[in-house]
Structures are given as structure tokens and as C-alpha cells.
Design a protein around this motif. Structure first.
Motif, PDB file in Angstrom:
ATOM      1  N   PRO A  81       4.479  -7.391  -7.298  1.00 41.72           N
ATOM      2  CA  PRO A  81       3.736  -8.271  -6.461  1.00 41.72           C
ATOM      3  C   PRO A  81       4.111  -8.669  -5.295  1.00 41.72           C
ATOM      4  CG  PRO A  81       4.969  -9.291  -8.294  1.00 41.72           C
ATOM      5  CD  PRO A  81       5.382  -7.821  -8.318  1.00 41.72           C
ATOM      6  N   GLY A  82       3.202  -8.702  -4.283  1.00 42.66           N
ATOM      7  CA  GLY A  82       3.720  -9.110  -2.949  1.00 42.66           C
ATOM      8  C   GLY A  82       3.633  -7.813  -1.988  1.00 42.66           C
ATOM      9  N   TYR A  83       3.547  -6.680  -2.674  1.00 42.14           N
ATOM     10  CA  TYR A  83       3.369  -5.357  -1.813  1.00 42.14           C
ATOM     11  C   TYR A  83       1.954  -5.019  -1.593  1.00 42.14           C
ATOM     12  CZ  TYR A  83       8.398  -5.162  -1.659  1.00 42.14           C
ATOM     13  OH  TYR A  83       9.561  -5.165  -1.433  1.00 42.14           O
ATOM     14  N   SER A  84       1.473  -4.633  -0.512  1.00 38.35           N
ATOM     15  CA  SER A  84       0.019  -4.330  -0.471  1.00 38.35           C
ATOM     16  C   SER A  84      -0.368  -3.210   0.277  1.00 38.35           C
ATOM     17  CB  SER A  84      -0.649  -5.601   0.167  1.00 38.35           C
ATOM     18  OG  SER A  84      -0.283  -5.467   1.443  1.00 38.35           O
ATOM     19  N   PRO A 103       0.122  -4.170   4.767  1.00 34.20           N
ATOM     20  CA  PRO A 103       0.987  -5.369   4.567  1.00 34.20           C
ATOM     21  C   PRO A 103       1.157  -5.919   6.040  1.00 34.20           C
ATOM     22  CG  PRO A 103       2.312  -3.457   4.725  1.00 34.20           C
ATOM     23  CD  PRO A 103       0.849  -3.023   4.630  1.00 34.20           C
ATOM     24  N   ARG A 152       6.185  -4.682   3.378  1.00 35.53           N
ATOM     25  CA  ARG A 152       5.816  -4.595   2.199  1.00 35.53           C
ATOM     26  C   ARG A 152       4.785  -3.911   1.833  1.00 35.53           C
ATOM     27  NH1 ARG A 152       8.153  -9.049  -1.028  1.00 35.53           N
ATOM     28  NH2 ARG A 152      10.193  -9.809  -0.103  1.00 35.53           N
TER      29      ARG A 152
END
Ligand SMILES: *Cc1c(COP(=O)(O)O)cnc(C)c1O
Ligand code: SF4
Length: 343
Positions: free
Chosen positions: A84-87, A90, A287
Motif C-alpha cells: 500500500p502507498g506504492y504507485s 509516485p 514510492r
């Protein structure tokens, strides 16, 4: 990231570019690494391909799966983890594109993504999912980019980035720089590149020729993460750039298992200085999906920087920063509690 074949021409650097190792099996064999690394490497390589130029390969210690240079290039099953939180984007680059190929996030500086190609594929790269085919100022697509730069007189510095601008030929680069020299408000040209580090013979007469002739002040920001990336050939390339009047800086990324200890970072600064390069930024990892295993927490990062301050002259301590979508600049990462209270 575009992978594919580079045209082979006369210049030796083009041969090095074309001869990069792009097959996981060949990499493991060349470095005498355990076979069980092969299946995951092949799988992950399909998402973001392996690419390691041979001059860089030669600096990796054989037989050590934890070698800090190897970790930057070997596809691992850890990249398949969904965190979660890694796209995929970023740092908000897609939203920041003024016109295709121009990223204008910060005052006075505009960044041109000149090509999607890189000489090396770094597993932690925040651009690993970037759709370069659609966002690329080079080839015949840089006219609208130049028009944008010409119309905005607040732009004093143009940054060539990518991908890696030094995968382009000197004819193309000197054409582009010629067009920038026509803009009276543009004073500085900056190149963000890892090519002189991974293929040092890229710094040849043809490159030095246009660098030495341009009326713009030139800054080259290299990307070195570990002292062992700088061998004699790289130091030689740095020396030639300096002789051509280029200001040399380095940006590194703080990477778990690569350079996340005070000794490694101290050695990096010392080695950079020996090669005539000053440390500029130490970036927190962006991220980006697939790179979570490289993350170092902010408190630990700030602690490492404190250790560097205690060991090194101030000019060899890089600025520890992180990038935040929408911010007016790279943001400093400070020790928790630093500067708070009345002392
Ligand atoms: C990092 C970056 C710059 C350069 O920032 P400096 O702090 O001047 O090194 C410029 N434009 C974009 C889009 C960037 O991401
Ligand atoms: S050279 Fe730079 S842009 Fe290219 S993959 Fe490595 S970190 Fe990313």
C-alpha cells in the motif's frame, strides 16, 4: 522504460550500449550466482527488463547475491510484492507535464524528458512505469517543448533528463542545445545522467566538443549510489568533463541493502570527491510499485545523515531530500525534533 536495441555506430560507447547484458541467465552465469535466482529474475524481467552494461558488470563481485551493485540491477521476486502507498507515478510527473516532454514543477527550472532509454535499468527507479513513448521531447517532438521554454522568460535553467539524455547521439544533443542557446533567458544547462558512470567512454571527443563550445554554463548531475561504482575509467570520465568546464555533482538514492549505512555513505562522498564530484542530493526512495524492499525509514535516514555530519566536512554531506507531488521544491528530511523548542 523503453527497452530495445540501440543502433550500433562507430563510437565505442555505442557498442557498449548495444552489448549490455539483457538476459537474466547470462547475468547469473557471468557472476556465478545461484540458479534459484533465475526463475524470479525471468518473471520480473518481463515487467521491467534487466539491462546491465558490461563496464558496470565488471565492478560487481562474483558469487555474492548481496553485492550492493548487483542489487541495483538484478530483478528479484521482492518486486512482485504489492505494498500500500506504492504507485506507478509516485511523484506526479504525469500531472506536471506542461507540454509533452516538459516537466515544469519548480520555479526557474524546466526539465525535458529527452528520451525514454537508459543505459542501465535500476530496479528502484521511479520512472520504471513511466509512459515515455507518449512523453518524450526528443526526436522530432521537441519543437513544442522549445516553444514552451521560449515563451516563459522565468526559466533560467533547462534540465535534460529522461530516461538518460546521454543515450542520445551528440548530433541530436548539440542540435537541442543550439536551440536552447537561442533563448536569452536560459543561462544554465543541466544534464541528469548515469551514463558516464556505467559507460565511461561515453565521455568522448564528440561529447566534449559541444560541451566545451556551448555558451551555457553546464552542470552534470551524476547518479552514483556506492563508492565501488567509481573505478579508474569513471574517474577519468569525470576528469575530462571537469576539464571541459563542467560543474560535477552527484545524486544518490538511499537504498536498503545498497548504501544504508554510515560507512558506505562516507566512502561514497570521499570517492566522489577524489573523482572531482561534490555530493548534491541523497534522495529518499520514491514510492514506486515494485521498489518497496529498497525503502529506508525517515528516522533511520535522518540518523544516517547525522552520522555523516559528524564524520565529514560539510561540503561532503549531501542534502537528504524527498520528493512530494505538488511541492515547490525537493523537501528536506530532518531528524525528528530537530530545530524544535527554545534552546
Ligand atoms: C528534481 C527536479 C528538478 C531539479 O530540482 P533541483 O532542486 O533544482 O535539483 C527540476 N524539475 C523537476 C521536475 C524535478 O523533478
Ligand atoms: S539510469 Fe536513472 S532514469 Fe534510468 S533506470 Fe536508472 S535511475 Fe532510472
Amino acid at each position: 522504460m523503453i527497452h530495445g536495441t540501440f543502433p550500433t555506430g562507430q563510437a565505442p560507447w555505442r557498442a557498449d550500449l548495444a552489448a549490455a547484458v539483457c538476459d537474466p541467465e547470462e547475468l547469473l552465469r557471468a557472476l556465478d550466482l545461484p540458479e534459484e535466482l533465475l526463475a524470479p529474475a525471468r518473471r520480473v524481467h518481463r515487467l521491467f527488463p534487466l539491462r546491465v552494461p558490461r563496464p558496470y558488470l565488471a565492478r560487481i563481485a562474483p558469487g555474492d547475491p548481496h553485492d550492493p551493485l548487483l542489487r541495483q540491477v538484478l530483478p528479484l521476486d521482492l518486486e512482485e510484492a504489492v505494498e500500500p502507498g506504492y504507485s506507478r507515478d509516485p511523484v506526479g510527473d504525469l500531472a506536471a507535464q506542461a507540454v509533452p516532454g516538459v516537466l515544469h514543477k519548480y520555479e526557474g527550472r524546466a526539465l525535458l524528458t529527452t528520451t525514454g532509454a537508459c543505459a542501465i535499468h535500476c530496479r528502484y527507479c521511479f520512472r520504471r512505469h513511466f509512459p515515455y513513448a507518449k512523453a518524450n521531447a526528443a526526436r522530432d517532438r521537441w519543437r513544442p517543448a522549445i516553444a514552451h521554454l521560449a515563451a516563459d522568460r522565468s526559466i533560467r535553467e533547462v534540465i535534460l533528463s529522461g530516461g538518460d539524455p546521454l543515450t542520445l547521439g551528440d548530433d541530436k544533443l548539440s542540435d537541442l542545445v543550439g536551440a536552447l542557446e537561442e533563448l536569452p533567458h536560459v543561462k544554465r544547462l543541466r544534464l541528469h545522467t548515469r551514463v558516464p558512470v556505467v559507460i565511461p567512454n561515453r565521455v568522448d571527443e564528440a561529447l566534449l566538443d559541444w560541451l566545451g563550445r556551448t555558451s551555457l554554463a553546464v552542470v552534470v548531475v551524476l547518479h552514483v549510489n556506492h563508492a565501488r561504482e567509481i573505478d579508474e575509467a569513471v574517474a577519468g570520465a569525470c576528469g575530462r568533463l571537469r576539464q571541459a568546464g563542467v560543474t560535477l555533482l552527484n545524486q544518490a538514492v538511499l537504498l536498503a541493502g545498497v548504501n544504508d549505512d554510515a560507512g558506505a555513505l562516507t566512502d561514497l562522498s570521499e570517492r566522489l570527491f577524489e573523482a572531482g564530484v561534490l555530493p548534491y542530493y541523497l534522495h529518499m526512495l520514491d514510492r514506486v510499485a515494485g521498489a518497496a524492499h529498497f525503502a529506508v525509514g525517515e528516522a533511520r535516514a535522518a540518523g544516517l545523515l547525522e552520522a555523516l555530519r559528524a564524520r565529514l566536512p560539510g561540503y561532503l554531506v549531501p542534502r537528504l531530500v524527498r520528493e512530494e507531488a505538488g511541492a515547490a521544491a525537493k523537501l528536506p528530511v530532518l531528524a525528528v525534533g530537530a530545530g524544535v523548542g527554545c534552546r
